[in-house]
Write a protein that holds these residues in place. Structure first.
Motif, PDB file in Angstrom:
ATOM      1  N   PHE A 121      63.875  59.698  14.028  1.00 27.99           N
ATOM      2  CA  PHE A 121      63.793  60.883  15.112  1.00 27.99           C
ATOM      3  C   PHE A 121      63.493  62.132  14.539  1.00 27.99           C
ATOM      4  O   PHE A 121      63.971  62.388  13.430  1.00 27.99           O
ATOM      5  CB  PHE A 121      65.240  60.530  15.946  1.00 27.99           C
ATOM      6  N   ARG A 122      62.968  62.765  15.299  1.00 22.23           N
ATOM      7  CA  ARG A 122      62.560  64.195  14.881  1.00 22.23           C
ATOM      8  C   ARG A 122      63.155  65.310  15.869  1.00 22.23           C
ATOM      9  O   ARG A 122      63.709  66.345  15.241  1.00 22.23           O
ATOM     10  CB  ARG A 122      61.034  64.654  15.107  1.00 22.23           C
ATOM     11  N   ASP A 123      63.594  64.947  17.017  1.00 22.94           N
ATOM     12  CA  ASP A 123      64.445  65.826  17.867  1.00 22.94           C
ATOM     13  C   ASP A 123      64.986  65.000  19.121  1.00 22.94           C
ATOM     14  O   ASP A 123      64.288  64.092  19.675  1.00 22.94           O
ATOM     15  CB  ASP A 123      63.617  66.917  18.440  1.00 22.94           C
ATOM     16  N   GLN A 169      62.164  45.602  14.490  1.00 25.59           N
ATOM     17  CA  GLN A 169      63.062  46.064  13.456  1.00 25.59           C
ATOM     18  C   GLN A 169      63.731  47.220  13.524  1.00 25.59           C
ATOM     19  O   GLN A 169      62.860  48.416  13.838  1.00 25.59           O
ATOM     20  CB  GLN A 169      62.557  45.462  12.182  1.00 25.59           C
ATOM     21  N   ARG A 170      64.895  47.559  13.293  1.00 24.84           N
ATOM     22  CA  ARG A 170      65.574  48.971  13.626  1.00 24.84           C
ATOM     23  C   ARG A 170      65.078  49.744  12.216  1.00 24.84           C
ATOM     24  O   ARG A 170      65.462  49.277  11.346  1.00 24.84           O
ATOM     25  CB  ARG A 170      66.873  48.745  13.876  1.00 24.84           C
ATOM     26  N   ILE A 171      64.520  50.873  12.487  1.00 26.41           N
ATOM     27  CA  ILE A 171      64.530  51.774  11.502  1.00 26.41           C
ATOM     28  C   ILE A 171      65.013  53.013  11.707  1.00 26.41           C
ATOM     29  O   ILE A 171      65.119  53.659  10.663  1.00 26.41           O
ATOM     30  CB  ILE A 171      62.583  52.061  11.397  1.00 26.41           C
ATOM     31  N   ASP A 172      65.809  53.313  12.611  1.00 28.18           N
ATOM     32  CA  ASP A 172      66.538  54.578  12.778  1.00 28.18           C
ATOM     33  C   ASP A 172      67.486  54.439  13.951  1.00 28.18           C
ATOM     34  O   ASP A 172      67.048  53.615  14.726  1.00 28.18           O
ATOM     35  CB  ASP A 172      65.826  55.761  12.876  1.00 28.18           C
ATOM     36  N   SER A 173      68.751  54.952  13.975  1.00 34.85           N
ATOM     37  CA  SER A 173      69.743  55.069  14.796  1.00 34.85           C
ATOM     38  C   SER A 173      70.328  56.425  14.862  1.00 34.85           C
ATOM     39  O   SER A 173      70.374  57.188  14.111  1.00 34.85           O
ATOM     40  CB  SER A 173      70.409  53.915  14.847  1.00 34.85           C
ATOM     41  N   GLU A 214      89.062  70.824  24.420  1.00 39.42           N
ATOM     42  CA  GLU A 214      87.690  70.750  24.596  1.00 39.42           C
ATOM     43  C   GLU A 214      87.223  69.704  23.668  1.00 39.42           C
ATOM     44  O   GLU A 214      87.372  69.777  22.288  1.00 39.42           O
ATOM     45  CB  GLU A 214      86.892  72.075  24.160  1.00 39.42           C
ATOM     46  N   PRO A 215      86.636  68.445  24.085  1.00 42.75           N
ATOM     47  CA  PRO A 215      86.241  67.338  22.867  1.00 42.75           C
ATOM     48  C   PRO A 215      84.703  67.748  22.402  1.00 42.75           C
ATOM     49  O   PRO A 215      83.804  68.379  23.204  1.00 42.75           O
ATOM     50  CB  PRO A 215      86.088  66.301  24.071  1.00 42.75           C
ATOM     51  N   PHE A 216      84.713  67.321  21.245  1.00 47.82           N
ATOM     52  CA  PHE A 216      83.286  67.439  20.629  1.00 47.82           C
ATOM     53  C   PHE A 216      83.241  66.252  19.424  1.00 47.82           C
ATOM     54  O   PHE A 216      84.045  65.700  19.068  1.00 47.82           O
ATOM     55  CB  PHE A 216      83.065  68.714  19.802  1.00 47.82           C
ATOM     56  N   TYR A 217      82.285  65.845  19.216  1.00 51.91           N
ATOM     57  CA  TYR A 217      81.812  64.890  18.613  1.00 51.91           C
ATOM     58  C   TYR A 217      81.273  65.132  17.197  1.00 51.91           C
ATOM     59  O   TYR A 217      80.503  66.004  16.989  1.00 51.91           O
ATOM     60  CB  TYR A 217      80.696  63.912  19.270  1.00 51.91           C
ATOM     61  N   VAL A 218      81.685  64.477  16.224  1.00 53.48           N
ATOM     62  CA  VAL A 218      81.036  64.437  14.805  1.00 53.48           C
ATOM     63  C   VAL A 218      80.524  63.136  14.396  1.00 53.48           C
ATOM     64  O   VAL A 218      81.196  62.072  14.200  1.00 53.48           O
ATOM     65  CB  VAL A 218      82.105  64.954  13.725  1.00 53.48           C
ATOM     66  N   ARG A 219      79.341  63.114  13.982  1.00 51.33           N
ATOM     67  CA  ARG A 219      78.632  62.081  13.382  1.00 51.33           C
ATOM     68  C   ARG A 219      78.930  61.806  11.957  1.00 51.33           C
ATOM     69  O   ARG A 219      79.334  62.695  11.195  1.00 51.33           O
ATOM     70  CB  ARG A 219      77.025  62.205  13.663  1.00 51.33           C
ATOM     71  N   ALA A 220      78.745  60.347  11.695  1.00 52.08           N
ATOM     72  CA  ALA A 220      78.904  60.132  10.204  1.00 52.08           C
ATOM     73  C   ALA A 220      77.912  60.675   9.423  1.00 52.08           C
ATOM     74  O   ALA A 220      76.754  60.990   9.854  1.00 52.08           O
ATOM     75  CB  ALA A 220      78.970  58.525  10.064  1.00 52.08           C
ATOM     76  N   SER A 221      77.956  60.663   8.092  1.00 52.37           N
ATOM     77  CA  SER A 221      76.829  61.140   7.460  1.00 52.37           C
ATOM     78  C   SER A 221      75.625  60.438   7.251  1.00 52.37           C
ATOM     79  O   SER A 221      74.580  61.015   7.340  1.00 52.37           O
ATOM     80  CB  SER A 221      77.495  61.083   5.891  1.00 52.37           C
ATOM     81  N   GLY A 222      75.435  59.041   7.470  1.00 48.90           N
ATOM     82  CA  GLY A 222      74.347  58.405   7.489  1.00 48.90           C
ATOM     83  C   GLY A 222      73.988  58.125   8.963  1.00 48.90           C
ATOM     84  O   GLY A 222      72.885  57.675   9.366  1.00 48.90           O
ATOM     85  N   ASP A 223      74.508  58.742  10.063  1.00 51.94           N
ATOM     86  CA  ASP A 223      74.122  58.803  11.228  1.00 51.94           C
ATOM     87  C   ASP A 223      73.185  59.745  11.778  1.00 51.94           C
ATOM     88  O   ASP A 223      73.168  60.893  11.441  1.00 51.94           O
ATOM     89  CB  ASP A 223      75.570  58.930  12.278  1.00 51.94           C
ATOM     90  N   ALA A 224      72.178  59.138  12.385  1.00 55.62           N
ATOM     91  CA  ALA A 224      70.956  60.436  12.762  1.00 55.62           C
ATOM     92  C   ALA A 224      70.568  60.930  11.381  1.00 55.62           C
ATOM     93  O   ALA A 224      70.250  62.109  11.455  1.00 55.62           O
ATOM     94  CB  ALA A 224      71.170  61.115  13.704  1.00 55.62           C
TER      95      ALA A 224
END
Length: 571
Positions: free
Chosen positions: A144-146, A217-221, A500-510
């Motif tokens: 993914f680029r954007d 085959q999954r190459i990114d998520s 106010e909720p906000f989300y934090v991705r894991a280090s390897g996510d996206a």
């Protein structure tokens, strides 16, 4: 006499003694020459090991290995110090630093950076802004680029995600929190894609976006967090001249969406379901958010009732007019007088709205024999050929919409109730009585674990509650504060009574998304640095690495040791 001279004299004396022993020990001319040469080579290598040659060295340039840049290490220039940032796969002999600022403190003369990789992490870019950068990067990995998506949606609405990828023949799929597939699309030739899904239940949800190659085959998520709001329950008045499948499914959707509906449906002359007269009480109209009439129920209204209804529209009531068939000439004239430019047609026409609804499979819809050709009406829905199917005009404080779509319920029959709800939810939101929404801050951008996030518009007592429930008091300066999340998941920004909720991705996510973001920003820094005038290089000299010299000394020394211990040949 200096120490090197003393060492050289001692080394020369020892070498002469070894050569003298070789001449006495060996009888053949070739053997004497060989072992004498070995002695001289060992002595020379030992001298170089003690006092290695000096080589040119740039004190003002630094090689930096970033995460993912190990493939470009071989392209870095020699004669410069080299460091590795956290997460970089670098040789063991490379100096490790926790960040770029530490590296620059250890090498204060550095003015230029040669980077093995295509990006600097976010924490290091501000430090590198004043330096000249040279990037030594390999090809960017597919991914993914954007990504741009609806982070906050009302329940029952359709939300969208658009983005770009770098992968040939790829497919992008969207899965809900339970892992079920909700939408999928093949990537366009330019690498762009668009997906959508219904926001069903109020609360916090995490969808997942997967990028699949040609072999599936999954190459990114990437995680897509979504906050679904319950919204405001609307009140509607509905009158119809006859039952119809379109009205049936619309009322079912409105009921499921939590609307309060007062309806009257005519069955025959003088016979109907519901109380029509009570609907025109001024108090009832003032309490309603919008009203729905088809051409037959409009025709049955008395002039006084129409005047009362339009007066309520002037006060903010929304009015949706439905054309379910050829309208009466009188109705056509009255609707035209409201601001619509209308023309009657002979029979119902086919309409394709695959593009407008982002349908993956073609579906034929029908429109009433009534064309909306212009006037002061603004189109709300058009088919793929430009024919206006639904349009709206403003009147006083309210709006009036006219719909010619006859069978949008086909979406429900084909199992796409979410897209049906999204269509009518958007249209009703355009028409219904305007309400002042609760004031909320804009959604906080999604970040990553360990990456600084800047939170603004804060009070002095603001704090963050992490996904595990741990609280972190923020240090607020000029109504802003920095926060470094330590865990992935939904967090809450607590400021007074607001949460106010906000989300934090894991280090390897996206990960590819973050790398591309950093790559673009780093390239911008490098381009900005190219316009500055380069300073003269700060040249210096440093001893060459000793390990090659150690090998050069070890080989002849080992042979000499072996010769000393082999049996003497008989004379």
């Amino acid at each position: 006499m200096s120490a090197p001279m003393l060492v050289a004299a001692a080394l020369a004396l020892a070498t002469l003694m070894v050569i003298w022993r070789s001449l006495r020990r060996e009888t053949g001319v070739k053997a004497r020459l060989l072992w004498s040469a070995m002695s001289l080579l060992a002595a020379a290598a030992f001298w170089l090991l003690l006092y290695p040659p000096q080589r040119a060295w740039r004190e003002d340039a630094l090689n930096v290995i970033v995460p993912g840049g190990d493939a470009a290490v071989s392209s870095l220039p020699s004669g410069q110090s080299i460091v590795a940032l956290p997460g970089a796969d670098a040789p063991a002999r490379v100096e490790r630093v926790p960040d770029l600022a530490t590296a620059l403190r250890r090498h204060p003369q550095v003015r230029e950076l040669d980077i093995a990789g295509d990006h600097l992490p976010l924490r290091d870019r501000s430090v590198a802004a004043a330096l000249r950068l040279r990037l030594h990067s390999a090809a960017e990995a597919p991914g993914f680029r954007d990504l741009h998506w609806t982070q906050r949606s009302a329940a029952g609405q359709q939300w969208f995600v658009v983005g770009g990828v770098s992968a040939e023949g790829a497919t992008v799929e969207l899965r809900d929190p339970a892992g079920a597939l909700v939408d999928a699309v093949a990537v366009e030739s330019g690498g762009r894609f668009s997906l959508s899904a219904p926001a069903r239940i109020a609360g916090l949800a995490r969808f997942e976006l997967n990028l699949l190659d040609a072999r599936k085959q999954r190459i990114d998520s990437a995680s897509l967090p979504l906050e679904v709001e319950s919204g405001i329950a609307l009140s509607a008045i509905v009158q119809a001249g006859a039952p119809s499948p379109e009205l049936k499914y619309w009322r079912r959707w409105a009921s499921d969406a939590g609307m309060r509906i007062d309806s009257h449906i005519a069955l025959s002359d003088g016979l109907g379901v519901g109380d029509a007269s009570a609907m025109f009480d001024p108090a009832a109209l003032a309490a309603a958010d919008f009203a729905v009439f088809d051409e037959r129920s409009w025709l049955a209204l008395a002039p006084a009732q129409k005047a009362t209804l339009l007066a309520a529209v002037d006060q903010g009531l929304g009015l949706l007019l439905r054309a379910s068939g050829p309208p009466d000439a009188g109705v056509l004239a009255e609707w035209s007088a409201l601001g619509f430019a209308l023309a009657s047609e002979g029979s119902a026409v086919s309409a394709s709205i695959d593009g407008a609804l982002s349908l993956r499979e073609h579906l034929d819809f029908r429109a009433a024999p009534l064309s909306i050709t212009g006037g002061s009406a603004a189109p709300l829905l058009s088919d793929d050929h430009g024919r206006v199917l639904i349009a709206a005009v403003s009147r006083g404080q309210g709006r009036i919409a006219l719909s010619t779509l006859l069978d949008s319920f086909q979406l429900v029959l084909r199992g796409d109730a979410g897209r049906y709800g999204g269509l009518w939810g958007r249209l009703i939101a355009e028409v219904a009585r305007p309400r002042q929404p609760a004031m909320r801050r804009s959604p906080i951008p999604v970040g990553w674990v360990g990456e600084r996030q800047v939170l603004c518009d804060l009070g002095d007592q603001a704090r963050v509650i992490s996904a595990s429930g741990a609280e972190t008091r923020l240090i607020v300066s000029e109504r802003c504060a920095a926060y470094w999340p330590e865990e992935a998941g939904w967090h809450r920004l607590a400021d007074g009574d607001a949460r106010e909720p906000f989300y934090v991705r894991a280090s390897g996510d996206a990960e590819s998304l973050r790398n591309h973001r950093d790559r673009v920003a780093t390239q911008a820094l490098a381009s900005a640095g190219e316009s500055t005038v380069a300073a003269s290089p700060v040249a210096g000299r440093r001893p060459m690495d000793r390990w090659p010299l150690l090998l050069l000394w070890l080989l002849p020394t080992a042979l000499l040791w072996w010769r000393e211990r082999r049996p003497l040949s008989p004379r």
